[in-house]
Write a protein that holds these residues in place. Structure first.
Motif, PDB file in Angstrom:
ATOM      1  N   ILE A  40       0.845  -1.197   0.000  1.00 24.86           N
ATOM      2  CA  ILE A  40       0.000   0.000   0.000  1.00 24.86           C
ATOM      3  C   ILE A  40       0.882   1.248   0.000  1.00 24.86           C
ATOM      4  N   PRO A  41       0.727   2.116  -0.972  1.00 23.92           N
ATOM      5  CA  PRO A  41       1.560   3.323  -1.026  1.00 23.92           C
ATOM      6  C   PRO A  41       1.078   4.370  -0.032  1.00 23.92           C
ATOM      7  N   VAL A  42       1.857   5.422   0.115  1.00 28.83           N
ATOM      8  CA  VAL A  42       1.423   6.557   0.924  1.00 28.83           C
ATOM      9  C   VAL A  42       0.183   7.164   0.271  1.00 28.83           C
ATOM     10  N   ILE A  43      -0.852   7.409   1.074  1.00 26.73           N
ATOM     11  CA  ILE A  43      -2.107   7.931   0.546  1.00 26.73           C
ATOM     12  C   ILE A  43      -1.966   9.429   0.267  1.00 26.73           C
ATOM     13  N   ILE A  64      -8.798   6.695  -0.094  1.00 29.43           N
ATOM     14  CA  ILE A  64      -8.251   5.556   0.649  1.00 29.43           C
ATOM     15  C   ILE A  64      -8.769   4.245   0.067  1.00 29.43           C
ATOM     16  N   VAL A  65     -10.088   4.180  -0.142  1.00 31.71           N
ATOM     17  CA  VAL A  65     -10.708   2.960  -0.675  1.00 31.71           C
ATOM     18  C   VAL A  65     -10.153   2.625  -2.054  1.00 31.71           C
ATOM     19  N   ARG A  66     -10.035   3.637  -2.907  1.00 29.37           N
ATOM     20  CA  ARG A  66      -9.508   3.413  -4.259  1.00 29.37           C
ATOM     21  C   ARG A  66      -8.097   2.839  -4.211  1.00 29.37           C
ATOM     22  N   THR A  67      -7.316   3.284  -3.242  1.00 31.63           N
ATOM     23  CA  THR A  67      -5.923   2.853  -3.147  1.00 31.63           C
ATOM     24  C   THR A  67      -5.775   1.457  -2.559  1.00 31.63           C
ATOM     25  N   ILE A  71      -5.450  -4.053  -3.362  1.00 34.44           N
ATOM     26  CA  ILE A  71      -4.315  -4.678  -2.674  1.00 34.44           C
ATOM     27  C   ILE A  71      -4.809  -5.614  -1.576  1.00 34.44           C
ATOM     28  N   LEU A  72      -5.804  -5.175  -0.828  1.00 34.70           N
ATOM     29  CA  LEU A  72      -6.372  -6.046   0.205  1.00 34.70           C
ATOM     30  C   LEU A  72      -6.961  -7.305  -0.419  1.00 34.70           C
ATOM     31  N   ALA A  73      -7.697  -7.140  -1.510  1.00 32.42           N
ATOM     32  CA  ALA A  73      -8.352  -8.280  -2.157  1.00 32.42           C
ATOM     33  C   ALA A  73      -7.334  -9.313  -2.630  1.00 32.42           C
ATOM     34  N   ARG A  74      -6.218  -8.847  -3.163  1.00 28.83           N
ATOM     35  CA  ARG A  74      -5.187  -9.783  -3.642  1.00 28.83           C
ATOM     36  C   ARG A  74      -4.586 -10.594  -2.501  1.00 28.83           C
ATOM     37  N   ASN A  75      -4.712 -10.097  -1.284  1.00 26.19           N
ATOM     38  CA  ASN A  75      -4.164 -10.801  -0.124  1.00 26.19           C
ATOM     39  C   ASN A  75      -5.248 -11.448   0.739  1.00 26.19           C
ATOM     40  N   GLY A  76      -6.436 -11.582   0.183  1.00 20.86           N
ATOM     41  CA  GLY A  76      -7.512 -12.268   0.891  1.00 20.86           C
ATOM     42  C   GLY A  76      -8.103 -11.484   2.041  1.00 20.86           C
ATOM     43  N   LEU A  77      -7.954 -10.166   2.009  1.00 16.78           N
ATOM     44  CA  LEU A  77      -8.444  -9.315   3.094  1.00 16.78           C
ATOM     45  C   LEU A  77      -9.620  -8.464   2.632  1.00 16.78           C
ATOM     46  N   SER A  78     -10.470  -8.135   3.568  1.00 18.93           N
ATOM     47  CA  SER A  78     -11.587  -7.240   3.291  1.00 18.93           C
ATOM     48  C   SER A  78     -11.874  -6.430   4.550  1.00 18.93           C
ATOM     49  N   ALA A 143      -0.277   5.440   6.315  1.00 17.82           N
ATOM     50  CA  ALA A 143       0.339   6.764   6.401  1.00 17.82           C
ATOM     51  C   ALA A 143      -0.190   7.611   5.264  1.00 17.82           C
ATOM     52  N   ALA A 144      -0.198   8.921   5.489  1.00 20.69           N
ATOM     53  CA  ALA A 144      -0.622   9.849   4.442  1.00 20.69           C
ATOM     54  C   ALA A 144       0.493  10.837   4.187  1.00 20.69           C
ATOM     55  N   SER A 145       0.619  11.277   2.942  1.00 22.12           N
ATOM     56  CA  SER A 145       1.609  12.300   2.636  1.00 22.12           C
ATOM     57  C   SER A 145       1.246  13.560   3.394  1.00 22.12           C
ATOM     58  N   ASP A 146       2.232  14.271   3.859  1.00 19.79           N
ATOM     59  CA  ASP A 146       1.976  15.456   4.683  1.00 19.79           C
ATOM     60  C   ASP A 146       2.914  16.567   4.257  1.00 19.79           C
ATOM     61  N   ASP A 147       2.450  17.397   3.338  1.00 18.39           N
ATOM     62  CA  ASP A 147       3.299  18.459   2.824  1.00 18.39           C
ATOM     63  C   ASP A 147       3.716  19.432   3.922  1.00 18.39           C
ATOM     64  N   ASP A 148       2.804  19.733   4.857  1.00 22.44           N
ATOM     65  CA  ASP A 148       3.087  20.718   5.889  1.00 22.44           C
ATOM     66  C   ASP A 148       4.218  20.278   6.806  1.00 22.44           C
TER      67      ASP A 148
END
Length: 211
Positions: A40-43, A64-67, A71-78, A143-148
């Protein structure tokens, strides 16, 4: 006596089998979650909002959901959410499940978001969306990108005692879930919060104030 002994032995065997299955399911869950988190990349923070006169950026639930969903589905997670409203609090529970049967959950509560000119239904809906976003992030350790705060992200300094007290007082004042906050920042206690993340924590808590 023999029949009674046989029945007791059978119950023990069934119990042992169930515990073994549960242990294997938990191991599979942890392995799958670790594999998913590694991919999962940085959101990206794709939205901007205001806390009083101060702007802050955040990622919305759709981003978040789009990202994460593929990836979760490929690993059997929901994941799924449960919610309820009790008195003046809205509570959301995020449940992460694996195909082998093991699941884990965390919850977060807040007051309805009465900022702006929302009616009562809109206030609850806004709080639900916020809590879904926060519990999902906490459950997955996202984690989320945080420009500030980007320039200070490499600092290892921790917040001061005064800053820790400010956060604890605010958590108590607004009735926030301290454990969810600790999970989100992946720390054991408020005093372990990196100084570079103090403003982010303060903004997150202040955003739940009812105007």
């Amino acid at each position: 006596m023999a029949r009674g002994a046989d029945g007791e032995m059978l119950e023990r065997l069934i119990g042992f089998h169930e515990r073994s299955q549960a242990l294997e399911a938990r191991k599979a869950f942890e392995k799958a979650l670790a594999a998913a988190k590694a991919k999962i990349p940085v959101i990206v923070k794709n939205r901007q909002a205001m806390v009083g006169r101060q702007p802050y950026r955040h990622e919305d639930l759709a981003e978040i959901v789009r990202t994460i969903t593929p990836i979760l589905a490929r690993n059997g997670l929901s994941y799924r959410f449960r919610s309820q409203t009790t008195g003046a609090l809205v509570t959301v529970v995020c449940v992460i499940s694996h195909r082998d049967g093991h699941s884990e959950e965390n919850s977060l509560s807040a007051s309805p978001d009465e900022s702006g000119e929302k009616n009562s239904i809109q206030a609850i809906g806004s709080a639900l969306t916020y809590l879904q976003r926060m519990t999902l992030k906490a459950a997955l350790g996202l984690a989320a990108s945080d420009d500030d705060d980007g320039q200070a992200a490499g600092s290892s300094a921790l917040i001061s005692r005064q800053q820790a007290r400010e956060l604890l007082d605010l958590i108590e004042e607004i009735g926030a879930d301290k454990n969810a906050l600790l999970q989100f920042f992946q720390i054991k206690g408020v005093t372990d919060l990196p100084a570079a993340r103090f403003r982010q924590a303060l903004t997150m808590l202040n955003s739940r104030r009812s105007n």
